[in-house]
Design a protein around this motif. Structure first.
Motif, PDB file in Angstrom:
ATOM      1  N   ILE A   9       0.827  -1.207   0.000  1.00  0.00           N
ATOM      2  CA  ILE A   9       0.000   0.000   0.000  1.00  0.00           C
ATOM      3  C   ILE A   9       0.862   1.259   0.000  1.00  0.00           C
ATOM      4  CG2 ILE A   9      -1.676   1.326   1.362  1.00  0.00           C
ATOM      5  CD1 ILE A   9      -2.851  -1.422   2.199  1.00  0.00           C
ATOM      6  N   SER A  10       1.946   1.233   0.765  1.00  0.00           N
ATOM      7  CA  SER A  10       2.801   2.424   0.823  1.00  0.00           C
ATOM      8  C   SER A  10       3.495   2.689  -0.506  1.00  0.00           C
ATOM      9  CB  SER A  10       3.822   2.311   1.958  1.00  0.00           C
ATOM     10  OG  SER A  10       4.748   1.293   1.692  1.00  0.00           O
ATOM     11  N   SER A  11       3.874   1.649  -1.230  1.00  0.00           N
ATOM     12  CA  SER A  11       4.514   1.880  -2.530  1.00  0.00           C
ATOM     13  C   SER A  11       3.506   2.424  -3.542  1.00  0.00           C
ATOM     14  CB  SER A  11       5.180   0.608  -3.052  1.00  0.00           C
ATOM     15  OG  SER A  11       4.228  -0.374  -3.353  1.00  0.00           O
ATOM     16  N   ILE A  12       2.263   1.984  -3.466  1.00  0.00           N
ATOM     17  CA  ILE A  12       1.237   2.526  -4.356  1.00  0.00           C
ATOM     18  C   ILE A  12       0.948   3.978  -3.992  1.00  0.00           C
ATOM     19  CG2 ILE A  12      -1.199   2.362  -5.026  1.00  0.00           C
ATOM     20  CD1 ILE A  12      -0.859  -0.686  -4.813  1.00  0.00           C
ATOM     21  N   SER A  67       8.652  -6.779  -6.016  1.00  0.00           N
ATOM     22  CA  SER A  67       7.768  -7.725  -6.688  1.00  0.00           C
ATOM     23  C   SER A  67       6.440  -7.080  -7.028  1.00  0.00           C
ATOM     24  CB  SER A  67       7.525  -8.939  -5.785  1.00  0.00           C
ATOM     25  OG  SER A  67       6.830  -8.535  -4.621  1.00  0.00           O
ATOM     26  N   LYS A  68       5.634  -7.813  -7.768  1.00  0.00           N
ATOM     27  CA  LYS A  68       4.288  -7.390  -8.168  1.00  0.00           C
ATOM     28  C   LYS A  68       4.303  -6.076  -8.938  1.00  0.00           C
ATOM     29  CE  LYS A  68       2.155  -9.769  -4.317  1.00  0.00           C
ATOM     30  NZ  LYS A  68       1.354  -9.656  -3.112  1.00  0.00           N
ATOM     31  N   GLY A  69       5.265  -5.930  -9.837  1.00  0.00           N
ATOM     32  CA  GLY A  69       5.388  -4.701 -10.605  1.00  0.00           C
ATOM     33  C   GLY A  69       4.192  -4.425 -11.493  1.00  0.00           C
ATOM     34  N   LEU A  70       3.673  -5.476 -12.105  1.00  0.00           N
ATOM     35  CA  LEU A  70       2.519  -5.312 -12.980  1.00  0.00           C
ATOM     36  C   LEU A  70       1.318  -4.776 -12.209  1.00  0.00           C
ATOM     37  CD1 LEU A  70       1.248  -6.017 -15.852  1.00  0.00           C
ATOM     38  CD2 LEU A  70       0.437  -8.079 -14.731  1.00  0.00           C
ATOM     39  N   LEU A  71       1.017  -5.392 -11.081  1.00  0.00           N
ATOM     40  CA  LEU A  71      -0.142  -4.994 -10.272  1.00  0.00           C
ATOM     41  C   LEU A  71       0.047  -3.608  -9.663  1.00  0.00           C
ATOM     42  CD1 LEU A  71      -2.868  -5.678  -9.036  1.00  0.00           C
ATOM     43  CD2 LEU A  71      -1.651  -6.807  -7.172  1.00  0.00           C
ATOM     44  N   LYS A  72       1.211  -3.365  -9.074  1.00  0.00           N
ATOM     45  CA  LYS A  72       1.464  -2.059  -8.460  1.00  0.00           C
ATOM     46  C   LYS A  72       1.414  -0.944  -9.502  1.00  0.00           C
ATOM     47  CE  LYS A  72       4.389  -3.711  -4.682  1.00  0.00           C
ATOM     48  NZ  LYS A  72       5.762  -3.732  -4.150  1.00  0.00           N
ATOM     49  N   GLY A  73       2.049  -1.158 -10.638  1.00  0.00           N
ATOM     50  CA  GLY A  73       2.056  -0.154 -11.697  1.00  0.00           C
ATOM     51  C   GLY A  73       0.658   0.121 -12.233  1.00  0.00           C
ATOM     52  N   ALA A  74      -0.112  -0.943 -12.435  1.00  0.00           N
ATOM     53  CA  ALA A  74      -1.480  -0.769 -12.931  1.00  0.00           C
ATOM     54  C   ALA A  74      -2.329   0.012 -11.938  1.00  0.00           C
ATOM     55  CB  ALA A  74      -2.106  -2.128 -13.220  1.00  0.00           C
ATOM     56  N   ALA A 113       1.256  -0.445 -15.776  1.00  0.00           N
ATOM     57  CA  ALA A 113       1.636  -1.861 -15.765  1.00  0.00           C
ATOM     58  C   ALA A 113       2.977  -2.069 -16.468  1.00  0.00           C
ATOM     59  CB  ALA A 113       0.547  -2.702 -16.419  1.00  0.00           C
ATOM     60  N   ILE A 114       3.144  -1.443 -17.627  1.00  0.00           N
ATOM     61  CA  ILE A 114       4.408  -1.566 -18.361  1.00  0.00           C
ATOM     62  C   ILE A 114       5.562  -0.969 -17.567  1.00  0.00           C
ATOM     63  CG2 ILE A 114       5.647  -0.784 -20.428  1.00  0.00           C
ATOM     64  CD1 ILE A 114       2.896  -1.040 -21.899  1.00  0.00           C
ATOM     65  N   ALA A 115       5.345   0.203 -16.981  1.00  0.00           N
ATOM     66  CA  ALA A 115       6.397   0.845 -16.178  1.00  0.00           C
ATOM     67  C   ALA A 115       6.722   0.015 -14.948  1.00  0.00           C
ATOM     68  CB  ALA A 115       5.972   2.250 -15.776  1.00  0.00           C
ATOM     69  N   GLY A 116       5.724  -0.602 -14.334  1.00  0.00           N
ATOM     70  CA  GLY A 116       5.971  -1.472 -13.173  1.00  0.00           C
ATOM     71  C   GLY A 116       6.826  -2.675 -13.553  1.00  0.00           C
ATOM     72  N   ILE A 118       8.915  -2.819 -16.101  1.00  0.00           N
ATOM     73  CA  ILE A 118      10.257  -2.298 -16.396  1.00  0.00           C
ATOM     74  C   ILE A 118      11.014  -1.998 -15.108  1.00  0.00           C
ATOM     75  CG2 ILE A 118      11.512  -0.330 -17.386  1.00  0.00           C
ATOM     76  CD1 ILE A 118       9.386  -0.318 -19.624  1.00  0.00           C
ATOM     77  N   SER A 119      10.324  -1.426 -14.141  1.00  0.00           N
ATOM     78  CA  SER A 119      10.955  -1.092 -12.855  1.00  0.00           C
ATOM     79  C   SER A 119      11.500  -2.334 -12.161  1.00  0.00           C
ATOM     80  CB  SER A 119       9.954  -0.385 -11.952  1.00  0.00           C
ATOM     81  OG  SER A 119      10.531  -0.119 -10.705  1.00  0.00           O
ATOM     82  N   ILE A 120      10.733  -3.394 -12.152  1.00  0.00           N
ATOM     83  CA  ILE A 120      11.191  -4.644 -11.530  1.00  0.00           C
ATOM     84  C   ILE A 120      12.384  -5.206 -12.307  1.00  0.00           C
ATOM     85  CG2 ILE A 120      10.545  -7.039 -11.026  1.00  0.00           C
ATOM     86  CD1 ILE A 120       9.295  -5.019  -9.131  1.00  0.00           C
ATOM     87  N   SER A 121      12.326  -5.124 -13.643  1.00  0.00           N
ATOM     88  CA  SER A 121      13.414  -5.635 -14.471  1.00  0.00           C
ATOM     89  C   SER A 121      14.703  -4.842 -14.265  1.00  0.00           C
ATOM     90  CB  SER A 121      13.021  -5.606 -15.942  1.00  0.00           C
ATOM     91  OG  SER A 121      11.909  -6.427 -16.158  1.00  0.00           O
ATOM     92  N   LEU A 122      14.590  -3.536 -14.065  1.00  0.00           N
ATOM     93  CA  LEU A 122      15.775  -2.709 -13.852  1.00  0.00           C
ATOM     94  C   LEU A 122      16.479  -3.023 -12.550  1.00  0.00           C
ATOM     95  CD1 LEU A 122      14.515   0.804 -15.039  1.00  0.00           C
ATOM     96  CD2 LEU A 122      16.123  -0.703 -16.215  1.00  0.00           C
ATOM     97  N   ARG A 123      15.760  -3.498 -11.567  1.00  0.00           N
ATOM     98  CA  ARG A 123      16.315  -3.751 -10.240  1.00  0.00           C
ATOM     99  C   ARG A 123      17.005  -5.103 -10.130  1.00  0.00           C
ATOM    100  NH1 ARG A 123      14.823   0.835  -9.173  1.00  0.00           N
ATOM    101  NH2 ARG A 123      12.888   1.641  -8.366  1.00  0.00           N
ATOM    102  N   LYS A 124      16.823  -5.963 -11.130  1.00  0.00           N
ATOM    103  CA  LYS A 124      17.433  -7.306 -11.062  1.00  0.00           C
ATOM    104  C   LYS A 124      18.840  -7.301 -11.601  1.00  0.00           C
ATOM    105  CE  LYS A 124      13.238  -9.893 -11.047  1.00  0.00           C
ATOM    106  NZ  LYS A 124      12.463 -10.965 -11.540  1.00  0.00           N
TER     107      LYS A 124
END
Length: 124
Positions: A9-12, A67-74, A113-116, A118-124
């Motif tokens: 919730i805090s990240s959203i 985690s959950k980049g798609l859901l958080k971003g959306a 969703a796309i940015a979420g 990408i964000s997760i992918s950048l952190r790996k």
């Protein structure tokens, strides 16, 4: 489990806040520039959409982690578009709830969703 929900919730919340602040700053800057130049309504619409996309994208890149980049971003995209619509309604007094609003919501969710992702992918 409770800490995970709080982080989610805090990240959203952080993402929506960053996005709204970025859009407001962009609109103020655009309003300042448009005081000196004649700007057509088409350009205004393009600038508004561009600001929305860039703000959602930047907010997701900054706030979505782990985690959950798609859901958080959306969710960030959805909440941002709805809040911006409500702000425009309050400031302008016009409520043009139409298919354009639904398209903007879908667009905001897609960008988020796309940015979420990408964000997760950048952190790996």
């Amino acid at each position: 489990m409770e800490k995970t929900n709080t982080n989610f919730i805090s990240s959203i919340f952080k993402g929506v806040l960053i996005s709204i602040i970025f859009v407001l700053i962009g609109i103020l800057f655009y309003a300042f520039i448009s005081c000196f130049f004649v700007v057509s309504p088409v350009v205004t619409k393009i600038v508004a959409q561009s600001l929305k996309v860039i703000s959602i994208f930047i907010a997701c890149i900054i706030s979505v982690r782990e985690s959950k980049g798609l859901l958080k971003g959306a969710l960030i995209g959805l909440i941002t578009v709805v809040i911006e619509y409500l702000l425009i309604y309050l400031l302008m007094g016009s409520s043009s709830f139409s298919s354009d609003f639904l398209v903007e919501v879908l667009f905001g969710v897609s960008v988020g969703a796309i940015a979420g992702i990408i964000s997760i992918s950048l952190r790996k």
